[in-house]
Design an enzyme around this catalytic site. Structure first.
Site, short mmCIF file in Angstrom:
data_model
loop_
_atom_site.label_atom_id
_atom_site.label_comp_id
_atom_site.label_asym_id
_atom_site.label_seq_id
_atom_site.Cartn_x
_atom_site.Cartn_y
_atom_site.Cartn_z
CG HIS A 179 -1.65 -1.29 1.42
ND1 HIS A 179 -2.77 -1.68 0.72
CD2 HIS A 179 -1.34 -2.35 2.23
CE1 HIS A 179 -3.14 -2.90 1.11
NE2 HIS A 179 -2.28 -3.32 2.01
CB SER A 298 11.38 21.95 -14.88
OG SER A 298 10.62 23.14 -14.94
#
Ligand code: ARG
Length: 513
Positions: A179, A298
Site C-alpha cells: 500500500h 523543467s
C-alpha cells in the site's frame, strides 16, 4: 481508415495515393490487371485502401509471391518459363521499392499489377490457386514473426541485465512496501527479481504467440480451398513456417494469433508500467538517482530532474491496452469467413510490437544505470517499524502463538512517536509482561531482540525459498539464469529454423534465373 493514410508522405508516393493512381497498370496490361477500370474510382477508394499501411508487409508479400510461384512451378501449375519471368519481375519490384508501386487497393494488387506490367498477361498466373485472403494472412504472420523475434530478443536481453543488477545488490537493504507504506525490509536484488520473474513468463507467452503465428494459411485461397493441386506444406516450408493452418476457412478468417501476440505484449507493458512507477517513486524519495540519459529537466524550475522516460513507459501500457481493445473489438462478432474488417485488425498488433519492446529497453536501462543511494536505503529500510513482523516471528519461533505475538508487537507499535523507527526493548518487555503474563526473556533474550530490530538481520532471517535473505536470493538468481539459458536456446532454435528456410527459398528462386 488505415493508419498509413495519416503518414505525412501519404499523398506523395505513387503507392500511397491508393486507388487514385489505379489506372497506372491498365494500359500496360491490356486490361488483364484486376478490374481497376470499373472498381478504381469514387470517393470511398482511398477510405478503404490499405496500400500505405501495407508498406510494413511489402517485403513479406514479395517472399510469399516467390514461395507460391516456386510451388506452382513444382506442381506444374505454371510452366518454368512463366515462373522464371514472374520471379525476375518480383526482384525488380523489390528493388524499386514500395514507393514505386502502381496505385491499387492494397499491396497485393499493386505487386501483381507491377508484375503484369513487366511480364505481360502471363504474369497474372502468379495469382493462380490463391486469393488475397490467404495471401494477406500469410504476409502478416511472416512479418509479425520478425517482430516477435525482436521482442523476444529484447525481453531475453533485459532479463540478463536484471539478473546482473540483482547479483550486484544481494546485500543492499531497502524498504519494502505494501500500500506504498513501509512494510518489511527487503533487498534491491529481491525487488529486481520480482520483475525478472514476470519477464520470464512474458518470454513463454511470446514464444507461444510465435508458435501460433508461425503457421501458414497459404493455399486456403479465398476461404474455400482451390481445385488446383497445391502443395501447402511446401509453401509453408519455403517460408519457414512450422506447418499450415489446415482448415481453409480458419486460415483466412482467424486472427487469434494477433490477439495472442498483442495480449502477451500488453501483459508485458502492464508489468513495465509498475516497474517504471516503482522507479519514479524511488527517485522521488531519493533512493536512486536516475542517470541523466533517462531524465529531463523543467523549463522553469531549474533544480528539477524528472524521471520523464519512466513516465512514458508507464503510459505505454495505456497504448498497448488500447491497441488490444481495438483489436478485440474489431474482431468481435465477425461472421465467417473473410471480411475486410480484418484489414483494420492488423495495425493494433503493429502498435504493440512497435511500442512495448522499446519501453522495456528504456525501463531496464534506467534501472541498471541508476545510482542506488545505499545509505538512504539502509536508513529507510527500518522506517515505520518495518522490523515489527520480524519481532513477532521471533516470539512465535520461541513458542508464543503467532496471533498473541502479533498482539504484543502491535501494542508497542501503536505507541511509537511519529518518525520513531523502532520501540525501546523496555517497552516491548512491558507489553509482553502485560499480554503474556510472563517476562519476554522467558522466550527471547534482549540481544536477539535487538538484532531483530536491525533491518539487515530482519532480511537475513527471511531465508525461506524465494525470500529476500542473500542465500535465498542467490538460489533464485541461479534458477533464473538456468531458465534464461533454456529460453535463449528456444529463441535461437526458432531464429535458425526460419533463417535456414529463407536461405533455401532464395536458392530455389535463384535456380529459375
Ligand atoms: N488488404 C486486405 C487485408 O489486409 C486483403 C484484401 C482482401 N480483400 C477482399 N476484399 N477480399 O485484409
Amino acid at each position: 481508415m488505415t493508419d498509413g493514410e495519416d503518414t505525412p508522405d501519404a499523398g506523395e508516393s505513387t503507392a500511397a495515393s491508393g486507388a487514385d493512381g489505379a489506372d497506372d497498370g491498365a494500359d500496360a496490361t491490356g486490361g488483364t490487371a484486376i478490374r481497376r477500370d470499373r472498381f478504381s474510382g469514387g470517393p470511398a477508394r482511398g477510405f478503404m485502401s490499405s496500400l500505405a499501411a501495407d508498406e510494413r508487409i511489402f517485403a513479406a508479400d514479395l517472399q510469399v509471391d516467390r514461395a507460391h510461384t516456386v510451388m506452382l512451378a513444382e506442381q506444374d501449375i505454371v510452366d518454368d518459363d512463366d515462373a522464371a519471368a514472374i520471379l525476375g519481375a518480383l526482384d525488380d519490384v523489390a528493388a524499386a521499392g514500395h514507393g514505386e508501386l502502381p496505385g491499387a487497393e492494397d499491396v497485393h494488387e499493386a505487386i501483381e499489377t507491377a508484375v503484369i506490367q513487366r511480364v505481360g498477361p502471363e504474369g497474372g498466373r502468379m495469382h493462380t490457386a490463391r486469393s488475397r485472403n490467404d495471401e494477406v494472412a500469410t504476409c502478416i504472420r511472416y512479418r509479425l514473426r520478425a517482430d516477435l523475434f525482436e521482442a523476444l530478443e529484447t525481453v531475453v536481453g533485459a532479463r540478463e541485465q536484471l539478473l546482473d543488477a540483482a547479483e550486484a545488490h544481494t546485500e543492499t537493504v531497502m524498504p519494502g512496501f505494501t500500500h506504498l507504506q513501509y512494510a518489511q525490509p527487503v533487498t534491491v536484488a529481491h525487488w529486481v527479481l520480482s520483475y525478472e520473474g514476470p519477464l520470464a513468463r512474458d518470454t513463454e507467452r511470446l514464444l507461444s504467440a510465435f508458435d501460433t503465428t508461425n503457421q501458414s494459411p497459404l493455399g486456403a485461397a479465398a476461404f474455400a480451398g482451390t481445385p488446383f493441386d497445391v502443395d501447402r506444406e511446401r509453401t509453408a516450408e519455403l517460408l519457414g513456417f512450422d506447418g499450415t493452418v489446415a482448415n481453409s476457412m480458419d486460415a483466412t478468417s482467424s486472427r487469434d494469433f494477433l490477439v495472442e501476440t498483442t495480449s502477451a505484449l500488453t501483459t508485458l507493458a502492464t508489468t513495465l508500467s509498475g516497474m517504471a512507477e516503482d522507479l519514479v517513486v524511488y527517485s522521488g524519495r531519493d533512493y536512486i538517482e536516475i542517470s541523466d540519459d533517462y531524465a529531463s529537466t523543467s523549463s522553469i524550475m531549474p533544480q528539477k530532474k524528472n524521471p520523464d522516460t519512466l513516465e512514458i513507459v508507464r503510459a505505454t501500457a495505456g497504448e498497448a491496452q488500447g491497441a488490444l481493445q481495438r483489436l478485440l473489438t474489431t474482431l468481435k462478432g465477425l461472421p465467417r469467413s473473410y471480411n475486410i474488417d480484418l484489414q483494420e485488425a492488423t495495425p493494433p498488433a503493429w502498435t504493440a510490437v512497435d511500442s512495448v519492446p522499446p519501453a522495456l529497453e528504456v525501463v531496464t536501462g534506467a534501472l541498471t544505470t541508476a545510482e542506488w543511494h545505499e545509505d538512504v536505503l539502509a536508513a529507510e529500510a527500518a522506517a515505520g517499524f518495518s522490523t515489527a513482523t520480524g519481532v513477532a516471528d521471533r516470539l512465535a519461533m520461541a513458542g508464543v502463538p503467532f496471533r498473541t505475538a502479533h498482539e504484543v508487537v502491535a501494542t508497542v507499535a501503536e505507541d511509537l512517536d511519529p518518525g520513531q523507527d523502532a520501540p525501546a526493548i523496555d517497552d516491548l518487555e512491558a507489553a509482553a509482561e502485560e499480554i503474556l503474563g510472563e517476562p519476554l526473556t522467558a522466550y527471547v533474550d534482549r540481544e536477539t531482540l535487538e538484532a531483530t530490530l536491525d533491518p539487515v538481520e530482519s532480511v537475513a532471517m527471511r531465508d525461506s525459498a524465494g525470500g529476500p535473505a542473500p542465500t535465498a536470493v542467490a538460489a533464485q538468481i541461479d534458477d533464473a539464469r538456468e531458465r534464461l539459458a533454456v529460453d535463449e536456446d528456444a529463441v535461437a532454435e526458432r531464429t535458425d529454423a526460419v533463417a535456414t528456410a529463407l536461405a533455401d527459398l532464395e536458392s530455389e528462386v535463384a535456380a529459375y534465373e
